[in-house]
Scaffold this active site. Structure first.
Site, short mmCIF file in Angstrom:
data_model
loop_
_atom_site.label_atom_id
_atom_site.label_comp_id
_atom_site.label_asym_id
_atom_site.label_seq_id
_atom_site.Cartn_x
_atom_site.Cartn_y
_atom_site.Cartn_z
N LYS A 14 0.91 -1.37 -0.21
CA LYS A 14 0.02 0.01 -0.04
C LYS A 14 0.79 1.26 0.11
CE LYS A 14 -2.54 -1.23 3.88
NZ LYS A 14 -2.02 -2.63 4.16
N ARG A 91 -10.20 -0.31 8.20
CA ARG A 91 -10.07 -1.64 8.51
C ARG A 91 -11.19 -2.14 9.10
NH1 ARG A 91 -3.80 -0.34 8.75
NH2 ARG A 91 -2.89 -2.25 8.98
N ARG A 125 11.06 -5.93 4.90
CA ARG A 125 10.72 -4.53 4.47
C ARG A 125 11.47 -3.56 5.54
NH1 ARG A 125 4.76 -3.32 5.08
NH2 ARG A 125 4.37 -3.62 7.12
N ARG A 160 10.67 -3.07 11.18
CA ARG A 160 9.59 -2.31 12.14
C ARG A 160 9.41 -3.29 13.30
NH1 ARG A 160 4.43 -0.98 8.58
NH2 ARG A 160 3.28 -1.93 10.08
N ARG A 171 -1.47 -10.19 12.69
CA ARG A 171 -1.89 -9.15 11.70
C ARG A 171 -2.62 -9.75 10.54
NH1 ARG A 171 3.36 -6.39 10.80
NH2 ARG A 171 2.27 -4.88 9.31
P1 AMP Z 1 0.07 -0.50 9.05
O1 AMP Z 1 1.42 0.26 9.15
O2 AMP Z 1 -1.02 0.02 8.51
O3 AMP Z 1 0.26 -1.89 9.04
O4 AMP Z 1 -0.42 -0.26 10.59
C1 AMP Z 1 0.53 -0.73 11.95
C2 AMP Z 1 -0.59 -0.71 12.97
O5 AMP Z 1 -1.31 0.42 13.24
C3 AMP Z 1 -1.68 -1.63 12.68
O6 AMP Z 1 -1.33 -3.26 13.10
C4 AMP Z 1 -2.64 -1.38 13.67
O7 AMP Z 1 -2.14 -1.68 15.13
C5 AMP Z 1 -2.59 0.13 13.82
N1 AMP Z 1 -3.46 0.83 12.58
C6 AMP Z 1 -2.99 1.28 11.61
N2 AMP Z 1 -4.31 1.69 11.06
C7 AMP Z 1 -5.39 1.14 11.72
C8 AMP Z 1 -6.83 1.40 11.48
N3 AMP Z 1 -7.32 1.84 10.33
N4 AMP Z 1 -7.49 0.68 12.59
C9 AMP Z 1 -6.79 0.12 13.60
N5 AMP Z 1 -5.67 0.05 13.80
C10 AMP Z 1 -4.85 0.51 12.84
#
Ligand code: AMP
Length: 212
Positions: A14, A91, A125, A160, A171
């Site tokens: 993304k 999400r 990554r 990360r 996840r």
């Molecule tokens: P990402 O970088 O998009 O994978 O997000 C990393 C983490 O941030 C996720 O595993 C969630 O813990 C939190 N997070 C990001 N976006 C959301 C969302 N829209 N709703 C809930 N948690 C989120």
């Protein structure tokens, strides 16, 4: 002015796709909820501290916290003027419903990638701490080892904290249970385009996807 959602499993690309869109529409706001949380975590803000325990386990941050944060961002002038790419939001169904009350969406780009590749993408990554350029130790190293292609600063492989094997499993589960059902929600609105993103697309194709 474009209002876009980039949708896909963790590791589907993304962030990379968003940066490809930015090359076509430089002024568009890239809103990554994960990036906003990580920034808040780094700066130890109250929002970051609230999100921390959920992020570390690979769980979703509660809807009310995320929705407030995105509402605030969508109300900013640059977003109203130049449009946005939502990356990592919505999400859950309540998030999608809250979003539909604030704004309409032109297009949902669904990035499809086989799970085996997703796992390698996540475990490999890393990004440049200076400019945010994205790399992967298996697929996409900087042209010159240890030097960022984009900004020329020194860069090393650093995962990360939630990109470990333990959290990844959770996840992917959370994606299947909470987020995947949203595909049907947006398909019902007739605004989904599915893209095979196993490989990075040429810019010409990205342009076509978002312009039509
Ligand atoms: P990402 O970088 O998009 O994978 O997000 C990393 C983490 O941030 C996720 O595993 C969630 O813990 C939190 N997070 C990001 N976006 C959301 C969302 N829209 N709703 C809930 N948690 C989120």
């Amino acid at each position: 002015m474009k209002k876009l959602i980039i949708f896909g499993a963790p590791g589907a690309g993304k962030g990379t796709f968003a940066s490809q869109i930015k090359e076509v529409i430089p002024q568009i706001a890239h809103i990554s909820t994960g990036d906003i949380f990580r920034e808040n975590l780094k700066n130890e803000t109250p929002l970051g501290l609230k999100a921390k325990e959920f992020m570390e386990k690979g769980d979703l941050v509660p809807d009310d916290i995320v929705i407030d944060m995105v509402c605030d961002r969508l109300n900013k002038e640059d977003v109203k003027k130049n449009g946005f790419i939502l990356d990592g939001f919505p999400r859950t169904l309540p998030q999608a419903e809250a979003l539909s009350e604030i704004t309409d969406i032109d297009l949902v780009v669904l990035l499809k990638v086989p799970e085996g590749i997703i796992i390698k993408r996540i475990l490999g990554r890393y990004s440049c701490p200076n400019c945010g350029a994205i790399y992967n130790k298996f697929f996409m190293k900087p042209k010159k080892e240890g030097i960022c292609d984009e900004c020329g600063k020194t860069i090393e492989f650093k995962q990360r904290s939630d990109d470990t094997e333990e959290t990844l499993k959770n996840r992917l589960e959370v994606f299947k249970n909470n987020t995947k059902p949203l595909i049907q929600y947006y398909k019902n609105k007739g605004i989904v385009k599915e893209i095979d993103y196993t490989k990075k697309l040429p810019q010409k194709k990205v342009k076509k996807i978002i312009k039509n």
